[in-house]
Motif scaffolding. Structure first.
Motif, short mmCIF file in Angstrom:
data_model
loop_
_atom_site.label_atom_id
_atom_site.label_comp_id
_atom_site.label_asym_id
_atom_site.label_seq_id
_atom_site.Cartn_x
_atom_site.Cartn_y
_atom_site.Cartn_z
N MET A 1 0.72 -1.25 -0.04
CA MET A 1 0.09 0.18 0.04
C MET A 1 0.84 1.33 -0.07
O MET A 1 1.94 1.41 0.48
CB MET A 1 -0.84 0.10 1.50
CG MET A 1 -2.07 -0.70 1.33
SD MET A 1 -2.78 -0.77 2.69
CE MET A 1 -4.19 -1.96 2.60
N SER A 2 0.38 2.40 -0.60
CA SER A 2 0.93 3.57 -0.47
C SER A 2 0.89 4.17 1.08
O SER A 2 0.04 3.76 1.82
CB SER A 2 0.20 4.70 -1.19
OG SER A 2 -1.17 4.94 -0.88
N PRO A 3 1.74 4.97 1.46
CA PRO A 3 1.92 5.62 2.79
C PRO A 3 0.56 6.15 3.07
O PRO A 3 0.30 6.26 4.25
CB PRO A 3 3.01 6.35 2.74
CG PRO A 3 3.91 6.10 1.67
CD PRO A 3 3.00 5.32 0.60
N ASP A 4 0.04 7.01 2.18
CA ASP A 4 -1.47 7.19 2.67
C ASP A 4 -2.49 6.30 2.98
O ASP A 4 -3.12 6.63 3.88
CB ASP A 4 -1.73 8.30 1.42
CG ASP A 4 -3.13 9.05 1.60
OD1 ASP A 4 -3.15 9.67 2.92
OD2 ASP A 4 -3.94 9.20 0.71
N ARG B 1 -1.84 3.29 4.22
CA ARG B 1 -1.22 2.71 5.25
C ARG B 1 -1.70 3.74 6.69
O ARG B 1 -2.16 3.16 7.51
CB ARG B 1 0.24 2.75 5.43
CG ARG B 1 0.65 1.48 4.36
CD ARG B 1 2.10 1.31 4.91
NE ARG B 1 2.76 0.69 3.68
CZ ARG B 1 4.07 0.52 3.46
NH1 ARG B 1 4.72 1.17 4.42
NH2 ARG B 1 4.48 0.26 2.28
#
Length: 85
Positions: free
Chosen positions: A37-40, A42
């Motif tokens: 997943m992208s950090p956003d 997550r």
């Protein structure tokens, strides 16, 4: 002519085993999905997890408070029905 039960059982078991192996080889684990997943996303997932844990703890505390305040909470519902009639 009789039905080939043994052969069909082996064939069915083999197909299910093949399906399970294909699924385990192709479907990512939850950890792999989280890592991809992208950090956003997550951050959103972590916020949802934290909110869910807070809700669960609040409900658990409410249940424990109700049980500690009610002496009959440990009894089954039907245990006192004969005395009420």
């Amino acid at each position: 002519m009789s039905f080939p039960w043994f052969r069909m059982t082996l064939l069915g078991g083999g197909l299910m085993g093949l399906g399970y192996l294909l699924m385990s080889a192709t479907v990512p684990t939850p950890e792999q999905t989280y890592a991809a997943m992208s950090p956003d996303l997550r951050r959103k997932v972590d916020a949802n997890r934290a909110a869910r844990l807070v809700r669960e703890q609040t409900i658990k505390r409410q249940m424990e408070a109700q049980v500690s305040n009610d002496p009959d909470a440990g009894k089954p519902i039907w245990a006192d029905q004969q005395n009420q009639r």
